[in-house]
Write an enzyme that holds these catalytic residues in place. Structure first.
Site, PDB file in Angstrom:
ATOM      1  N   MET A 165       0.839  -1.200   0.000  1.00  0.00           N
ATOM      2  CA  MET A 165       0.000   0.000   0.000  1.00  0.00           C
ATOM      3  C   MET A 165       0.875   1.251   0.000  1.00  0.00           C
ATOM      4  O   MET A 165       0.410   2.342   0.334  1.00  0.00           O
ATOM      5  CB  MET A 165      -0.940  -0.003   1.216  1.00  0.00           C
ATOM      6  CG  MET A 165      -1.901  -1.184   1.191  1.00  0.00           C
ATOM      7  SD  MET A 165      -3.438  -0.902   2.082  1.00  0.00           S
ATOM      8  CE  MET A 165      -2.830  -0.601   3.725  1.00  0.00           C
ATOM      9  N   GLY A 166       2.152   1.099  -0.378  1.00  0.00           N
ATOM     10  CA  GLY A 166       3.033   2.260  -0.473  1.00  0.00           C
ATOM     11  C   GLY A 166       3.558   2.703   0.875  1.00  0.00           C
ATOM     12  O   GLY A 166       3.495   1.961   1.854  1.00  0.00           O
ATOM     13  N   LEU A 172       6.672   3.120   1.354  1.00  0.00           N
ATOM     14  CA  LEU A 172       7.604   1.983   1.412  1.00  0.00           C
ATOM     15  C   LEU A 172       8.706   2.197   2.446  1.00  0.00           C
ATOM     16  O   LEU A 172       9.201   3.309   2.642  1.00  0.00           O
ATOM     17  CB  LEU A 172       8.215   1.755   0.026  1.00  0.00           C
ATOM     18  CG  LEU A 172       7.198   1.423  -1.082  1.00  0.00           C
ATOM     19  CD1 LEU A 172       7.924   1.181  -2.409  1.00  0.00           C
ATOM     20  CD2 LEU A 172       6.332   0.219  -0.730  1.00  0.00           C
ATOM     21  N   HIS A 173       9.066   1.099   3.099  1.00  0.00           N
ATOM     22  CA  HIS A 173      10.079   1.136   4.147  1.00  0.00           C
ATOM     23  C   HIS A 173      10.917  -0.144   4.067  1.00  0.00           C
ATOM     24  O   HIS A 173      10.733  -0.953   3.144  1.00  0.00           O
ATOM     25  CB  HIS A 173       9.409   1.289   5.516  1.00  0.00           C
ATOM     26  CG  HIS A 173       8.301   0.296   5.779  1.00  0.00           C
ATOM     27  ND1 HIS A 173       8.506  -1.059   5.826  1.00  0.00           N
ATOM     28  CD2 HIS A 173       6.964   0.478   5.991  1.00  0.00           C
ATOM     29  CE1 HIS A 173       7.360  -1.675   6.073  1.00  0.00           C
ATOM     30  NE2 HIS A 173       6.402  -0.771   6.171  1.00  0.00           N
ATOM     31  N   HIS A 231       9.150  -3.495   3.430  1.00  0.00           N
ATOM     32  CA  HIS A 231       8.820  -3.728   2.025  1.00  0.00           C
ATOM     33  C   HIS A 231      10.086  -4.090   1.235  1.00  0.00           C
ATOM     34  O   HIS A 231      10.050  -4.954   0.353  1.00  0.00           O
ATOM     35  CB  HIS A 231       8.199  -2.477   1.401  1.00  0.00           C
ATOM     36  CG  HIS A 231       6.907  -2.035   2.025  1.00  0.00           C
ATOM     37  ND1 HIS A 231       6.778  -0.832   2.681  1.00  0.00           N
ATOM     38  CD2 HIS A 231       5.688  -2.626   2.094  1.00  0.00           C
ATOM     39  CE1 HIS A 231       5.530  -0.696   3.116  1.00  0.00           C
ATOM     40  NE2 HIS A 231       4.847  -1.770   2.786  1.00  0.00           N
ATOM     41  N   GLY A 233       4.578 -10.346   3.950  1.00  0.00           N
ATOM     42  CA  GLY A 233       5.355 -10.277   5.183  1.00  0.00           C
ATOM     43  C   GLY A 233       4.712 -11.073   6.313  1.00  0.00           C
ATOM     44  O   GLY A 233       3.489 -11.063   6.472  1.00  0.00           O
ATOM     45  N   ASP A 260       2.279  -9.358   9.027  1.00  0.00           N
ATOM     46  CA  ASP A 260       0.815  -9.448   8.951  1.00  0.00           C
ATOM     47  C   ASP A 260       0.453 -10.931   8.821  1.00  0.00           C
ATOM     48  O   ASP A 260       0.019 -11.390   7.754  1.00  0.00           O
ATOM     49  CB  ASP A 260       0.315  -8.627   7.759  1.00  0.00           C
ATOM     50  CG  ASP A 260       0.696  -7.167   7.898  1.00  0.00           C
ATOM     51  OD1 ASP A 260       0.031  -6.454   8.651  1.00  0.00           O
ATOM     52  OD2 ASP A 260       1.709  -6.754   7.293  1.00  0.00           O
ATOM     53  N   GLN A 287      -2.972 -12.050   7.636  1.00  0.00           N
ATOM     54  CA  GLN A 287      -3.129 -11.776   6.206  1.00  0.00           C
ATOM     55  C   GLN A 287      -2.459 -12.877   5.385  1.00  0.00           C
ATOM     56  O   GLN A 287      -3.009 -13.362   4.389  1.00  0.00           O
ATOM     57  CB  GLN A 287      -2.502 -10.415   5.898  1.00  0.00           C
ATOM     58  CG  GLN A 287      -2.338 -10.104   4.428  1.00  0.00           C
ATOM     59  CD  GLN A 287      -1.923  -8.671   4.213  1.00  0.00           C
ATOM     60  OE1 GLN A 287      -2.738  -7.773   4.318  1.00  0.00           O
ATOM     61  NE2 GLN A 287      -0.649  -8.436   3.930  1.00  0.00           N
ATOM     62  N   SER A 325       4.181   1.176   8.006  1.00  0.00           N
ATOM     63  CA  SER A 325       3.870   2.513   7.472  1.00  0.00           C
ATOM     64  C   SER A 325       3.160   3.333   8.537  1.00  0.00           C
ATOM     65  O   SER A 325       3.277   4.554   8.583  1.00  0.00           O
ATOM     66  CB  SER A 325       2.986   2.401   6.230  1.00  0.00           C
ATOM     67  OG  SER A 325       3.575   1.536   5.284  1.00  0.00           O
TER      68      SER A 325
HETATM   69  P1  AMP Z   1       1.498  -2.865   3.521  1.00  0.00           P
HETATM   70  O1  AMP Z   1       2.031  -1.843   2.574  1.00  0.00           O
HETATM   71  O2  AMP Z   1       1.547  -2.444   4.949  1.00  0.00           O
HETATM   72  O3  AMP Z   1       0.161  -3.403   3.098  1.00  0.00           O
HETATM   73  O4  AMP Z   1       2.497  -4.096   3.448  1.00  0.00           O
HETATM   74  C1  AMP Z   1       2.801  -4.701   2.213  1.00  0.00           C
HETATM   75  C2  AMP Z   1       3.525  -5.983   2.492  1.00  0.00           C
HETATM   76  O5  AMP Z   1       4.717  -5.721   3.218  1.00  0.00           O
HETATM   77  C3  AMP Z   1       2.696  -6.963   3.329  1.00  0.00           C
HETATM   78  O6  AMP Z   1       2.886  -8.276   2.831  1.00  0.00           O
HETATM   79  C4  AMP Z   1       3.294  -6.799   4.699  1.00  0.00           C
HETATM   80  O7  AMP Z   1       3.161  -7.952   5.509  1.00  0.00           O
HETATM   81  C5  AMP Z   1       4.746  -6.547   4.363  1.00  0.00           C
HETATM   82  N1  AMP Z   1       5.405  -5.849   5.482  1.00  0.00           N
HETATM   83  C6  AMP Z   1       5.005  -4.704   6.084  1.00  0.00           C
HETATM   84  N2  AMP Z   1       5.834  -4.391   7.102  1.00  0.00           N
HETATM   85  C7  AMP Z   1       6.764  -5.372   7.152  1.00  0.00           C
HETATM   86  C8  AMP Z   1       7.894  -5.643   7.995  1.00  0.00           C
HETATM   87  N3  AMP Z   1       8.236  -4.833   8.986  1.00  0.00           N
HETATM   88  N4  AMP Z   1       8.613  -6.740   7.750  1.00  0.00           N
HETATM   89  C9  AMP Z   1       8.285  -7.583   6.742  1.00  0.00           C
HETATM   90  N5  AMP Z   1       7.246  -7.390   5.914  1.00  0.00           N
HETATM   91  C10 AMP Z   1       6.487  -6.304   6.115  1.00  0.00           C
END
Ligand code: AMP
Length: 262
Positions: free
Chosen positions: A11-12, A14-15, A18, A128, A131, A134, A167
């Protein structure tokens, strides 16, 4: 060799979390697609859809530098040209844990994931462990709907004090950010007790929850000890378990988990 396409749905904002998914996809696949789409279908009314962080320019650069070949950032009207009439029901897996306070959330997740998989047609898709629920839902969707994709799980990336990178950490005031370290500390305390042989889930939860309760800026939503594959709550701990928590730091809802192997 066939051109293996890997998809990293995000969902952007990005860190490094991601980045870890993108880097794993880069190692496994010839073509890496990163999608950036804040999916309205997975936000409940009163949740943070309108203020969810959006940094498209910075994200494009970050994704490219991290190894993405293609960035797919469609406008909402392209994904949902008209109101959705068909969604995927995540069933019981979507009702437990976070599903209790976020009804419909995992149905929204399952629906967008299937749409993205159909649009991009990747051989592999990266999610990840942060979650975890998920991930379990997405694996079940892929398996039960016979989708031709391998779901790859990537370990959680953390800050030095243990806080899982998210995020939503951007929302935290400095005092909330400091307090939020107690989430990982609580999960770790539960893990340590389990590893030492404590099997009574109530005792383990009580000990872990103390660390959250000691922080006035935190409010626990749930602390769960459950089976990693079907998220069934455990009273007596045996075998591999997931310890998972959802905690409010001020108005920001944070989730985290640890997989504990005996
Ligand atoms: P999001 O943008 O928050 O929807 O996350 C996108 C993907 O990145 C999802 O599969 C999350 O589980 C994964 N993700 C988010 N934060 C982390 C993290 N700290 N470590 C590993 N994967 C992550």
């Amino acid at each position: 060799m066939a051109d293996v396409v890997g998809l990293v749905p995000t969902m952007g904002a990005l860190h490094r979390g991601h980045a870890s998914l993108i880097e794993q996809a880069r190692r496994d696949c010839e073509t890496v697609v990163v999608s950036i789409f804040v999916n309205p279908l997975q936000f409940g009314s009163g949740e943070d859809l309108s203020r969810y962080p959006r940094h498209l320019e910075a994200d494009l650069e970050f994704a490219e530098q991290t190894g993405a070949d293609i960035i797919f950032a469609p406008p909402e009207r392209e994904i949902y040209p008209k109101p959705t009439t068909i969604t995927i029901d995540a069933g019981r897996l979507g009702e437990v844990l976070c599903g209790q306070s976020r009804p419909g959330h995992f149905s929204g997740v399952a629906t967008i994931v299937v749409k993205l998989l159909n649009i991009v047609s990747p051989a592999k898709a990266y999610f990840g462990e942060k979650d975890w629920q998920q991930l379990v839902v997405v694996k079940a969707v892929a398996q039960e709907l016979s989708l031709d994709v391998k779901i790859v799980a990537v370990p959680t990336v953390r800050e030095p004090d243990g806080l899982a990178i998210s995020s939503r950490n951007e929302y935290l005031a400095p005092s909330e950010r400091m307090a939020a370290a107690a989430i990982y500390a609580a999960l770790s305390r539960a893990r340590d007790l389990i590893v030492k042989g404590e099997a009574n889930a109530t005792k383990i939860k009580r000990a872990a929850e103390e660390l959250i309760a000691a922080q006035p800026r935190l409010k626990l939503e749930y602390f769960s000890i459950c089976r990693p594959d079907d998220l069934a709550e455990m009273e007596s701990v045996s075998g591999e378990v997931l310890v998972a928590a959802a905690v409010f730091a001020g108005k920001t809802r944070l989730i985290d988990n640890l997989l504990v192997k005996p």
